[in-house]
Design a protein around this motif. Structure first.
Motif, PDB file in Angstrom:
ATOM      1  N   MET A 176      -6.930  -1.233   8.046  1.00 33.50           N
ATOM      2  CA  MET A 176      -7.380  -1.670   6.728  1.00 33.50           C
ATOM      3  C   MET A 176      -6.909  -3.094   6.429  1.00 33.50           C
ATOM      4  O   MET A 176      -7.575  -3.829   5.702  1.00 33.50           O
ATOM      5  N   TRP A 177      -5.755  -3.483   6.992  1.00 33.74           N
ATOM      6  CA  TRP A 177      -5.338  -4.880   6.843  1.00 33.74           C
ATOM      7  C   TRP A 177      -6.332  -5.792   7.561  1.00 33.74           C
ATOM      8  O   TRP A 177      -6.725  -6.837   7.035  1.00 33.74           O
ATOM      9  N   HIS A 181     -17.994  -2.210   0.535  1.00 31.23           N
ATOM     10  CA  HIS A 181     -17.472  -2.588   1.847  1.00 31.23           C
ATOM     11  C   HIS A 181     -17.672  -1.394   2.776  1.00 31.23           C
ATOM     12  O   HIS A 181     -17.161  -0.304   2.518  1.00 31.23           O
ATOM     13  N   THR A 185       0.803  -1.226   0.000  1.00 26.60           N
ATOM     14  CA  THR A 185       0.000   0.000   0.000  1.00 26.60           C
ATOM     15  C   THR A 185       0.832   1.270   0.000  1.00 26.60           C
ATOM     16  O   THR A 185       0.330   2.344  -0.347  1.00 26.60           O
ATOM     17  N   SER A 217      -9.457  -5.233   8.099  1.00 28.82           N
ATOM     18  CA  SER A 217     -10.721  -5.299   7.355  1.00 28.82           C
ATOM     19  C   SER A 217     -10.616  -6.200   6.134  1.00 28.82           C
ATOM     20  O   SER A 217     -11.607  -6.816   5.726  1.00 28.82           O
ATOM     21  N   THR A 218      -9.435  -6.286   5.542  1.00 32.42           N
ATOM     22  CA  THR A 218      -9.295  -7.139   4.352  1.00 32.42           C
ATOM     23  C   THR A 218      -9.470  -8.616   4.671  1.00 32.42           C
ATOM     24  O   THR A 218      -9.711  -9.427   3.765  1.00 32.42           O
TER      25      THR A 218
END
Length: 463
Positions: free
Chosen positions: A64-65, A88, A36, A67-68
């Motif tokens: 964000m990791w 999402h 990223t 959430s992935t």
């Protein structure tokens, strides 16, 4: 191999659920940063101070990791292979850290037009922290599909960044005056010269003058600027190297092209040697791809079948070197074939004794635990699977092997199979001893010199 199968659109039913689990690892955070471009230091391990927050050691998982990870439940379980994202929408509540085990859940709440499936999603830790919840919409696959997850290649995060850091720390130090005994071949001469190029050591070349000059000519190097002492007899050359340490003219000794026994024989002599009351031991310092820290392994070169008393010195020597290399309180795993104490395996008894001795202050400056098998010493998931909870299990930075054979095989397996790079130094004498192998490449010799310099200056600065 793991086969993934899907649930096509026409088989999906409201209320269907799926769950996956994942242990947070610092490696994941490094991969995420490189993918990223988010280089926020909050997400990296061992940051000592960030914006005044002294003592911050645990890396925070990028939100964000986290959430992935929902995509792993959707793409692998429900609906499974063939799923494509549409939207999402999530909210974060708490933070995950390196070592946390996460539970990722999705639940089908609606089937919309154009094979769009809406899911509720949430992520919690096994310790009860609620990290995230929200909704996600995906295009569900229309046809049945399966996939073998074993077809996806593995990945090494990054190679040898720890050695690069170590070399950067050693180069600004004053060059370490080093007796190099018998550098009479191209390989054995190139190592100390390379270290001199990096201002890590200042070599004193001791050996057969003609052979040393021939080696220098073969590698295209001018050695006229270095002190050279002619002594073709290897035993006597080693004795000179030791004597220079006693005279204050050298601060370390480095092995060239001679047998290890010839060099160590002079170092361990009762009269005129370099013994200081502790047993000598060799410590491999390894930069293993995928590990977020240096890995030290001992003893792989000197003590063949150490008893408990010898293992105490082996462990303390490795801890002392770890301190010099930047490990403030090293995590030491005492290895055996199993992680339970059993009289049938004597190394488990020694490991238990060493752990208790560390608790009582007989071994200082580290967290020591054992017996540990190799898997649960370095892998958090393996330690969790076997129900082992300690400050060391799954996170060991120093590994103490039961004997020389096992330590030597472990270090060489990591080097030749796991693509690790290795350096090494002998600790326990009046000065560090750089004990290189004929199989070592230039980087290994250079790193071994850096280990010696950092140890010499940080533990007991030479006059």
């Amino acid at each position: 191999m793991t086969k993934l199968t899907n649930t096509p659109w026409d088989k999906l039913e409201i209320g269907m659920e799926a769950e996956v689990r994942r242990i947070c690892r610092a490696d994941d955070f490094f991969v995420f940063a490189n993918i990223t471009g988010n280089m926020n230091p909050k997400h990296f391990p061992r940051m000592k101070e960030i914006e005044g927050e002294a003592g911050l050691h645990e890396p925070v998982a990028p939100a964000m990791w986290v959430s992935t990870l929902v995509s792993s439940a959707l793409g692998n379980k429900l609906p499974g292979p063939g799923t494509l994202y549409k939207s999402h929408n999530v909210e974060f509540h708490e933070r995950a850290h390196d070592g946390d085990e996460l539970i990722v859940k999705v639940r089908l709440t609606d089937k919309l037009d154009d094979n769009v499936a809406r899911f509720d999603c949430q992520i919690d830790t096994t310790e009860g922290k609620h990290l995230m919840d929200g909704t996600v919409e995906v295009y569900a696959p229309l046809e049945a599909m399966d996939y073998d997850a074993g077809d996806i290649p593995g990945m090494i995060v990054q190679k040898h960044v720890h050695f690069d850091k170590m070399l950067a720390e050693a180069e600004p130090l004053p060059p370490l005056k080093t007796s190099v005994v018998a550098p009479e071949t191209e390989d054995s001469l190139l190592g100390p010269l390379l270290a001199a190029d990096h201002t890590i050591i200042d070599p004193i070349l001791i050996g057969d003058e003609a052979k040393i000059h021939a080696a220098a000519k073969a590698i295209g190097r001018d050695i006229s600027g270095f002190q050279l002492i002619h002594e073709p007899n290897h035993k006597l050359a080693a004795a000179i190297g030791v004597r220079l340490v006693h005279e204050g003219k050298a601060q370390s000794v480095m092995k060239g092209n001679l047998h290890t026994d010839e060099l160590l024989g002079q170092i361990v002599k009762r009269d005129g040697g370099l013994r200081v009351g502790r047993r000598l031991s060799h410590v491999f310092v390894m930069d293993v791809p995928g590990l977020t820290h240096l890995l030290l392994i001992s003893d792989a070169a000197i003590n063949i079948a150490p008893d408990l008393e010898t293992k105490v010195d082996i462990t303390q020597n490795a801890i002392d070197l770890g301190h010099a290399l930047g490990l403030a309180e090293p995590k030491v795993g005492i290895l055996s074939a199993v992680e339970t104490v059993t009289p049938k395996i004597p190394s488990t008894l020694d490991a238990a004794a060493l752990s208790k001795m560390a608790e009582r202050g007989q071994i200082r400056g580290a967290l020591v635990d054992g017996p540990l098998a190799m898997d649960n010493a370095i892998d958090i998931e393996a330690a969790r699977t076997k129900g082992i909870r300690s400050m060391v299990a799954g996170q060991a930075e120093i590994l103490i092997a039961p004997n020389l054979e096992s330590a030597n095989m472990l270090a060489k397996e990591l080097t030749f199979i796991a693509h690790a790079e290795a350096g090494g130094v002998v600790i326990g004498a009046k000065c560090p001893v750089i004990l290189t192998s004929r199989a070592d490449d230039e980087k290994a010799r250079l790193v071994s010199c850096a280990c010696a310099a950092l140890y010499a200056y940080r533990k007991s600065p030479p006059a």
